[in-house]
Design a protein around this motif. Structure first.
Motif, PDB file in Angstrom:
ATOM      1  N   GLU A 125      40.289  39.436  43.968  1.00  0.00           N
ATOM      2  CA  GLU A 125      39.927  37.482  45.431  1.00  0.00           C
ATOM      3  C   GLU A 125      40.061  38.524  46.427  1.00  0.00           C
ATOM      4  OE1 GLU A 125      39.944  33.063  44.407  1.00  0.00           O
ATOM      5  OE2 GLU A 125      41.942  33.937  44.923  1.00  0.00           O
ATOM      6  N   SER A 126      41.133  39.678  46.531  1.00  0.00           N
ATOM      7  CA  SER A 126      41.639  40.154  47.636  1.00  0.00           C
ATOM      8  C   SER A 126      39.590  41.496  47.781  1.00  0.00           C
ATOM      9  CB  SER A 126      42.076  41.299  47.475  1.00  0.00           C
ATOM     10  OG  SER A 126      42.401  42.518  46.541  1.00  0.00           O
ATOM     11  N   ILE A 127      38.779  41.387  47.134  1.00  0.00           N
ATOM     12  CA  ILE A 127      37.811  41.856  47.236  1.00  0.00           C
ATOM     13  C   ILE A 127      37.083  40.185  48.128  1.00  0.00           C
ATOM     14  CG2 ILE A 127      35.867  43.339  46.525  1.00  0.00           C
ATOM     15  CD1 ILE A 127      37.807  44.006  43.942  1.00  0.00           C
ATOM     16  N   PRO A 128      36.323  40.777  49.312  1.00  0.00           N
ATOM     17  CA  PRO A 128      35.454  39.602  50.036  1.00  0.00           C
ATOM     18  C   PRO A 128      34.422  39.479  48.872  1.00  0.00           C
ATOM     19  CG  PRO A 128      36.197  41.990  51.533  1.00  0.00           C
ATOM     20  CD  PRO A 128      36.161  42.227  50.346  1.00  0.00           C
ATOM     21  N   GLY A 129      34.232  38.042  48.284  1.00  0.00           N
ATOM     22  CA  GLY A 129      33.007  38.064  48.514  1.00  0.00           C
ATOM     23  C   GLY A 129      33.214  37.725  46.629  1.00  0.00           C
ATOM     24  N   PHE A 130      33.869  38.511  46.158  1.00  0.00           N
ATOM     25  CA  PHE A 130      34.650  38.347  44.469  1.00  0.00           C
ATOM     26  C   PHE A 130      34.914  36.568  44.104  1.00  0.00           C
ATOM     27  CE2 PHE A 130      36.390  38.844  40.492  1.00  0.00           C
ATOM     28  CZ  PHE A 130      35.668  39.167  39.901  1.00  0.00           C
ATOM     29  N   ARG A 131      34.143  36.084  43.388  1.00  0.00           N
ATOM     30  CA  ARG A 131      34.142  34.864  42.404  1.00  0.00           C
ATOM     31  C   ARG A 131      34.844  34.885  41.353  1.00  0.00           C
ATOM     32  NH1 ARG A 131      29.809  32.884  40.515  1.00  0.00           N
ATOM     33  NH2 ARG A 131      28.775  34.765  40.619  1.00  0.00           N
ATOM     34  N   VAL A 132      35.908  34.648  41.412  1.00  0.00           N
ATOM     35  CA  VAL A 132      37.002  34.326  39.811  1.00  0.00           C
ATOM     36  C   VAL A 132      36.735  32.581  39.090  1.00  0.00           C
ATOM     37  CG1 VAL A 132      38.513  35.784  40.999  1.00  0.00           C
ATOM     38  CG2 VAL A 132      38.419  33.124  41.205  1.00  0.00           C
ATOM     39  N   GLU A 133      35.933  31.990  39.687  1.00  0.00           N
ATOM     40  CA  GLU A 133      35.624  30.653  39.798  1.00  0.00           C
ATOM     41  C   GLU A 133      34.014  30.506  39.040  1.00  0.00           C
ATOM     42  OE1 GLU A 133      37.618  27.986  39.060  1.00  0.00           O
ATOM     43  OE2 GLU A 133      39.538  29.213  40.897  1.00  0.00           O
ATOM     44  N   ILE A 134      34.036  30.915  37.688  1.00  0.00           N
ATOM     45  CA  ILE A 134      33.001  30.506  37.384  1.00  0.00           C
ATOM     46  C   ILE A 134      32.339  30.166  36.006  1.00  0.00           C
ATOM     47  CG2 ILE A 134      32.296  32.918  38.335  1.00  0.00           C
ATOM     48  CD1 ILE A 134      32.487  34.311  35.657  1.00  0.00           C
ATOM     49  N   SER A 135      30.827  29.889  36.171  1.00  0.00           N
ATOM     50  CA  SER A 135      30.653  28.366  34.500  1.00  0.00           C
ATOM     51  C   SER A 135      30.878  29.681  33.381  1.00  0.00           C
ATOM     52  CB  SER A 135      29.694  27.922  34.337  1.00  0.00           C
ATOM     53  OG  SER A 135      28.589  29.139  34.604  1.00  0.00           O
ATOM     54  N   PHE A 136      31.267  28.986  31.967  1.00  0.00           N
ATOM     55  CA  PHE A 136      31.323  29.466  31.017  1.00  0.00           C
ATOM     56  C   PHE A 136      29.934  30.226  30.755  1.00  0.00           C
ATOM     57  CE2 PHE A 136      30.540  29.574  26.435  1.00  0.00           C
ATOM     58  CZ  PHE A 136      31.295  30.808  25.625  1.00  0.00           C
ATOM     59  N   ALA A 137      28.727  29.048  31.333  1.00  0.00           N
ATOM     60  CA  ALA A 137      27.230  30.519  31.005  1.00  0.00           C
ATOM     61  C   ALA A 137      27.720  31.584  31.143  1.00  0.00           C
ATOM     62  CB  ALA A 137      26.140  29.343  31.110  1.00  0.00           C
ATOM     63  N   GLU A 138      27.932  31.261  32.788  1.00  0.00           N
ATOM     64  CA  GLU A 138      27.483  32.630  34.025  1.00  0.00           C
ATOM     65  C   GLU A 138      28.426  33.645  33.262  1.00  0.00           C
ATOM     66  OE1 GLU A 138      27.955  34.539  38.207  1.00  0.00           O
ATOM     67  OE2 GLU A 138      28.051  32.261  37.404  1.00  0.00           O
ATOM     68  N   LEU A 320      31.095  45.527  47.958  1.00  0.00           N
ATOM     69  CA  LEU A 320      30.416  46.899  47.046  1.00  0.00           C
ATOM     70  C   LEU A 320      30.628  47.991  48.076  1.00  0.00           C
ATOM     71  CD1 LEU A 320      27.910  46.961  44.293  1.00  0.00           C
ATOM     72  CD2 LEU A 320      29.807  46.883  43.859  1.00  0.00           C
ATOM     73  N   THR A 321      31.341  47.405  49.538  1.00  0.00           N
ATOM     74  CA  THR A 321      32.088  48.292  50.538  1.00  0.00           C
ATOM     75  C   THR A 321      33.078  48.716  50.160  1.00  0.00           C
ATOM     76  OG1 THR A 321      30.456  47.007  52.101  1.00  0.00           O
ATOM     77  CG2 THR A 321      32.360  48.586  53.383  1.00  0.00           C
ATOM     78  N   PHE A 322      33.917  48.207  49.397  1.00  0.00           N
ATOM     79  CA  PHE A 322      34.865  47.880  49.271  1.00  0.00           C
ATOM     80  C   PHE A 322      35.431  49.466  48.359  1.00  0.00           C
ATOM     81  CE2 PHE A 322      39.106  47.057  46.979  1.00  0.00           C
ATOM     82  CZ  PHE A 322      39.912  47.085  48.550  1.00  0.00           C
ATOM     83  N   ILE A 323      34.729  49.268  47.820  1.00  0.00           N
ATOM     84  CA  ILE A 323      34.467  50.442  46.643  1.00  0.00           C
ATOM     85  C   ILE A 323      33.846  52.509  46.514  1.00  0.00           C
ATOM     86  CG2 ILE A 323      33.560  51.150  43.689  1.00  0.00           C
ATOM     87  CD1 ILE A 323      33.831  48.421  43.632  1.00  0.00           C
TER      88      ILE A 323
END
Length: 436
Positions: A125-138, A320-323
């Motif tokens: 979550e320290s990566i801007p925009g990264f989503r950890v709350e996703i559905s099982f389908a996703e 992806l800027t962080f990377i």
């Protein structure tokens, strides 16, 4: 049944039945049993422990409190990895894209920080925009696209563990062996992978302080895995000092990226390759562990693991800027206060209290002291010197990053974590044992 009766029963060390444990877990999950009574029960477990049967019942009860994932829509061998918790442990961030580069499918559900140890979800979550709350389908879709996905526990899967996990952290009982075993295995089984690798850490910076404690935990979890028809291996690893040079969230992602570029610290790279090799061996890709380890070492010298990591981050909304921008650490963290700790004499660095280093990171803002507290993703610690490295007077041995107001006790806390000694400390083993 009555929760007070069951608290008393466990308080005096009596064994609980499957029905009684189901009653407690179901009652707490649905809100019938409040936090303060569940905390009292968990504290009784902490002091009186649980039998193998009770741990198995607790694992089943938490597993059955929600959905169990069906990964049949994902082709190939599905793998998962778990660490019992250690200071500076960012292995999963590197392990996942590394095994994905060999064609394995990583279906990983991770947790947040507990006590002095950081959590994989907090780091991502320290990566801007990264989503950890996703559905099982996703979750399934991303794995089919990129070979890996890491998500936070959903509300639908092992909800009992999600509530108990947070309560353990807030009541200082994160190191209870039966609670650790049940918590880990209910998630690993519910996620639906074919193979599981367990990294059971021991030492001053881990929840398990001795090899015998770690071995007991590993054996219990392996036994639980076999019961649920999983290919499972456990490695007992050394956590007498932080893994790598970083402690925090964004700062650990930075070090993970360096490792994926083949430039990581030797201790971190070694543990990553050993863990990944176990998964490759479980999948039958290599005839023995040694050849799998060699393949992992060679793969980290290519661009493939980093490319898989990049695709995974993009698929879950991360910037992806962080990377892609190879920025220095100070430009990534951008904190108000950077504190350099300097050596007061010549000698060799000796980290003496890894647990206190983890707590120091929490005090800087990188962790939580209550279950609802917000963390500062940019706070953390960089170890300019690690145990055994030569130090001259005036050398920076440690750098602290924080947005909090700096007070004098910070320096007192730092001084509790290391010494400068005249004789070079003996190099320690990184992996004590593998239980297959």
């Amino acid at each position: 049944m009555n929760i007070l009766t069951l608290i008393n029963k466990k308080k005096y060390g009596h064994e609980l039945t499957r029905e009684e444990i189901n009653f407690i877990v179901d009652g707490y999950t649905t809100g019938v049993i409040p936090d303060y009574q569940m905390a009292a029960f968990l504290m009784a477990v902490y002091f009186q422990t649980m039998s193998i049967s009770e741990i198995s019942f607790l694992t089943e009860a938490m597993l059955n409190s929600g959905e169990i994932y069906d990964l049949s829509a994902i082709s190939g061998f599905k793998v998962d990895k778990h660490s019992s918790g250690g200071v500076g442990d960012k292995v999963s961030l590197i392990y996942a894209p590394l095994v994905a580069a060999f064609g394995l499918k990583v279906a990983k559900m991770s947790g947040r920080g507990l006590g002095q140890t950081g959590g994989t979800i907090d780091k991502l979550e320290s990566i801007p925009g990264f989503r950890v709350e996703i559905s099982f389908a996703e979750f399934v879709k991303i794995i089919n696209q990129t070979n890996l996905s890491i998500m936070a526990q959903s509300h639908n899967i092992v909800p009992a563990d999600k509530k108990i996990y947070a309560l353990r952290d807030a009541t200082a009982i994160v190191d209870s062996l039966p609670l650790v075993a049940a918590s880990v295995m209910c998630k690993k089984i519910a996620t639906g992978s074919d193979g599981i690798v367990l990294d059971v850490k021991c030492g001053n910076g881990a929840f398990m302080k001795t090899i015998s404690e770690a071995r007991k935990l590993a054996q219990i979890m392996v036994e639980l895995g076999i019961k649920f028809n999983k290919k499972i291996d456990a490695e007992i690893t050394n956590m007498s000092e932080p893994l790598g040079r970083t402690i925090g969230n964004a700062i650990e992602v930075y070090e993970a990226l360096q490792t994926l570029k083949g430039q990581g610290p030797a201790d971190l790279t070694y543990i990553v390759c050993e863990s990944a090799a176990l998964s490759l061996y479980q999948a039958g890709l290599f005839p023995d562990l040694d050849s799998a380890i060699t393949a992992c070492q060679e793969k980290l010298q290519t661009d493939e693991p980093l490319n898989y990591f990049r695709s995974f981050i993009k698929a879950q909304g991360g910037d992806l800027t962080f990377i892609d921008n190879d920025l220095p650490l100070k430009d990534i963290l951008k904190v108000k206060n950077i504190i350099e700790i300097k050596a007061k004499q010549d000698g060799y660095m000796a980290i003496t209290d890894t647990n206190e280093l983890g707590l120091l990171a929490v005090r800087l803002g990188a962790g939580r002291t209550t279950k609802d507290e917000q963390i500062d993703y940019h706070a953390g610690i960089y170890l300019n010197k690690k145990t055994g490295e030569k130090v001259a007077i005036g050398d920076v041995v440690m750098t602290l990053y924080t947005n909090r107001y700096v007070t004098e006790p910070i320096y007192e806390w730092v001084e509790q974590t290391f010494k400068i000694v005249s004789i070079k400390p003996r190099e320690q083993e990184l992996i004590y044992e593998i239980i297959q």
